[in-house]
Write a protein that holds these residues in place. Structure first.
Motif, PDB file in Angstrom:
ATOM      1  N   CYS B 243       0.810  -1.198   0.000  1.00 16.20           N
ATOM      2  CA  CYS B 243       0.000   0.000   0.000  1.00 16.20           C
ATOM      3  C   CYS B 243       0.842   1.245   0.000  1.00 16.20           C
ATOM      4  O   CYS B 243       0.376   2.311   0.325  1.00 16.20           O
ATOM      5  N   ASP B 244       2.113   1.138  -0.332  1.00 18.94           N
ATOM      6  CA  ASP B 244       2.915   2.337  -0.467  1.00 18.94           C
ATOM      7  C   ASP B 244       3.845   2.154  -1.654  1.00 18.94           C
ATOM      8  O   ASP B 244       3.682   1.239  -2.435  1.00 18.94           O
ATOM      9  N   LYS B 245       4.851   3.016  -1.770  1.00 11.91           N
ATOM     10  CA  LYS B 245       5.682   2.979  -2.967  1.00 11.91           C
ATOM     11  C   LYS B 245       6.755   1.908  -2.901  1.00 11.91           C
ATOM     12  O   LYS B 245       7.510   1.724  -3.826  1.00 11.91           O
ATOM     13  N   LYS B 246       6.840   1.219  -1.767  1.00 13.57           N
ATOM     14  CA  LYS B 246       7.909   0.244  -1.609  1.00 13.57           C
ATOM     15  C   LYS B 246       7.426  -1.149  -1.921  1.00 13.57           C
ATOM     16  O   LYS B 246       6.292  -1.515  -1.621  1.00 13.57           O
ATOM     17  N   ALA B 247       8.326  -1.929  -2.503  1.00 12.30           N
ATOM     18  CA  ALA B 247       8.053  -3.345  -2.631  1.00 12.30           C
ATOM     19  C   ALA B 247       9.038  -4.049  -1.708  1.00 12.30           C
ATOM     20  O   ALA B 247      10.241  -3.858  -1.814  1.00 12.30           O
ATOM     21  N   ASN B 248       8.534  -4.824  -0.782  1.00 11.32           N
ATOM     22  CA  ASN B 248       9.407  -5.501   0.170  1.00 11.32           C
ATOM     23  C   ASN B 248       9.414  -6.991  -0.058  1.00 11.32           C
ATOM     24  O   ASN B 248       8.406  -7.582  -0.395  1.00 11.32           O
ATOM     25  N   GLU B 262      12.435   0.813  -3.795  1.00  8.10           N
ATOM     26  CA  GLU B 262      11.590   2.001  -3.768  1.00  8.10           C
ATOM     27  C   GLU B 262      11.895   2.875  -4.968  1.00  8.10           C
ATOM     28  O   GLU B 262      12.544   3.906  -4.848  1.00  8.10           O
ATOM     29  N   THR B 263      11.438   2.466  -6.152  1.00  5.44           N
ATOM     30  CA  THR B 263      11.661   3.315  -7.321  1.00  5.44           C
ATOM     31  C   THR B 263      10.364   3.808  -7.953  1.00  5.44           C
ATOM     32  O   THR B 263      10.390   4.679  -8.793  1.00  5.44           O
TER      33      THR B 263
END
Lengths: 80, 379
Positions: B243-248, B262-263
């Motif tokens: 739900c944010d700009k990061k993929a973890n 985080e791109t």
């Protein structure tokens, strides 16, 4: 789980939560810095090889005849 | 790196469900897909206090350690005693970030599409809607294929979960959920049950019965209560949205976040593993889809066009990973050549946002669900 721990800590220990958070950040970054990485050229070559090896098994890529695809309409037939 | 599947027991011990968070699950190619999965949280003596408690698996000086949650908190606050201050930690944090960027940049010797120049270009694609599934009264939010390659389960804002036979477009089952906005649904590997959840904060599993007169709602089992709404659930074979700009990326054994990307310039709506497991693709509100390679630890491709300005809501790969299907908020589906970074087809047909896109298990077709209340099968 990571963010859950951080919020739990900040509700319990008000004074030292910034410190705990900073410590967790550093530990997290150490983990990330320590992982093994390979060059993009090698990674790309591997991706290309995987695509090449599996292309023949990919119906959407190769296209299969209408008779074999249950979703494609067969030739119309007349019922006599 | 060995990513294990996340598993969760429950009353019906069938599925894993995860609240709105950025989490990824690796589909294990060799593991048998079954309805029964196992609890994967360690419980035992804490390495610090010795008490038997649920344990967190963490790394201290690169060594894996099992501490109970109380000892983790105490350990994290011991900084003061050893002379650490906020300043020294922040400084170390900054230097680590710089080091990470340098390491990543060193390996960025070429772009994927450059390496892919020698690959044969793809021919013209002719893909059309082959079936339209009508029956939902409101926006279709999620869908999943059954392993038999012909059944589909879909869920909708009107609270209905419908099981379709995609070959004939017949509806085989319909369940009314007690809540609206059923955002997640999944088919059990055995084909005998479906799981779904939404604003009711829990995941329910419905066994599918062939007896049309049976009241399926009466037989449902609730699994996994959450404190927030359920955005995605699966039978140990799916991927979770961020739900944010990061993929973890998480190592399920240690619970550790091992990689972070985080791109994207905006929220990420969809994440899917590349079939080999070495990479994953994301679809985002910034109107791009991107490919991240896990072993190179960086973004390796961007799929975008100036003419595409609406966000991508859902992505999925074809079986070989050469094609990426992405559904967008401008009602279209774009098909991308994963290696070359070019668009090979744009599919029109839906009359509202495309909310979900999934390739069938044998790769012969893919299904899209939309806010126009319909699902379409393309081949």
């Amino acid at each position: 789980m990571h963010s859950y721990m951080v919020s739990k800590m900040s509700s319990k220990m008000v004074g030292s939560n910034n410190l705990a958070h900073a410590r967790r950040m550093v530990q997290q970054l150490r983990v990330e810095a320590s992982i093994e990485r390979i060059k993009v050229s090698k990674a790309s070559a591997d991706l290309m090889r995987y695509c090449g090896e599996n292309a023949k098994y990919d119906p959407l890529l190769m296209g299969i005849p209408a008779s074999e695809n249950p979703f494609k309409d067969k030739k119309p037939c007349t019922i006599l | 790196m060995n990513y294990w599947t996340l598993a969760l027991t429950s009353l019906s011990s069938a599925i894993c469900s995860i609240p709105f968070s950025s989490l990824q699950v690796q589909p294990q190619p060799d593991a048998k897909m079954c309805d029964q999965t196992f609890l994967a949280i360690t419980f035992g003596p804490c390495d610090s206090c010795g008490l038997n408690k649920p344990l967190m698996n963490i790394y201290l000086k690169n060594e894996p350690i099992n501490y109970c949650s109380l000892c983790v908190e105490l350990m994290a606050c011991q900084g003061l005693a050893t002379g650490e201050t906020i300043h020294t930690l922040k400084a170390e944090s900054e230097s680590l970030k710089t080091k990470l960027e340098e390491e990543r940049a060193k390996l960025h010797d070429v772009e994927l599409h450059q390496v892919a120049e020698k690959v044969e270009a793809l021919g013209q694609f002719v893909m059309k809607t082959r079936r339209t599934l009508k029956g939902h009264g409101n926006k279709v939010l999620c869908m999943d294929w059954c392993r038999d390659k012909r059944r589909i389960v879909s869920s909708s804002q009107d609270g209905k979960v419908i099981v379709w036979d995609a070959y004939t477009t017949n509806k085989e089952h319909a369940v009314t959920m007690p809540c609206t906005w059923v955002m997640a649904c999944a088919y059990a590997p055995s084909g005998c049950a479906v799981a779904c959840g939404g604003l009711d904060n829990k995941c329910s599993v419905y066994p599918l019965s062939l007896d049309k007169n049976e009241n399926l709602s009466a037989k449902k089992k609730s699994v996994a209560m959450h404190t927030n709404y359920l955005s995605s659930c699966s039978f140990t074979n799916s991927d979770m949205q961020g739900c944010d700009k990061k993929a973890n990326v998480w190592d399920m054994r240690s619970g550790q976040n091992v990689q972070s990307f985080e791109t994207h310039e905006s929220d990420i709506n969809s994440v899917k593993y590349y079939p080999s497991g070495d990479a994953f693709a994301t679809g985002s509100d910034d109107a791009t889809c991107r490919l991240y390679d896990l072993r190179a630890d960086r973004e390796v491709a961007i799929y975008s066009k100036e003419s595409i300005i609406f966000g991508a809501s859902s992505v999925d790969f074809s079986l070989s990973g050469r094609l990426l299907f992405a559904g967008y908020n401008d009602y279209t589906i774009n098909v991308w050549d994963v290696l070359k970074g070019t668009r090979v087809a744009i599919l029109f047909g839906h009359e509202n946002r495309v909310s979900t896109v999934r390739v069938s298990p044998d790769g012969t077709a893919f299904c899209s669900g939309s806010w126009d209340n319909t699902l379409r099968i393309w081949a």
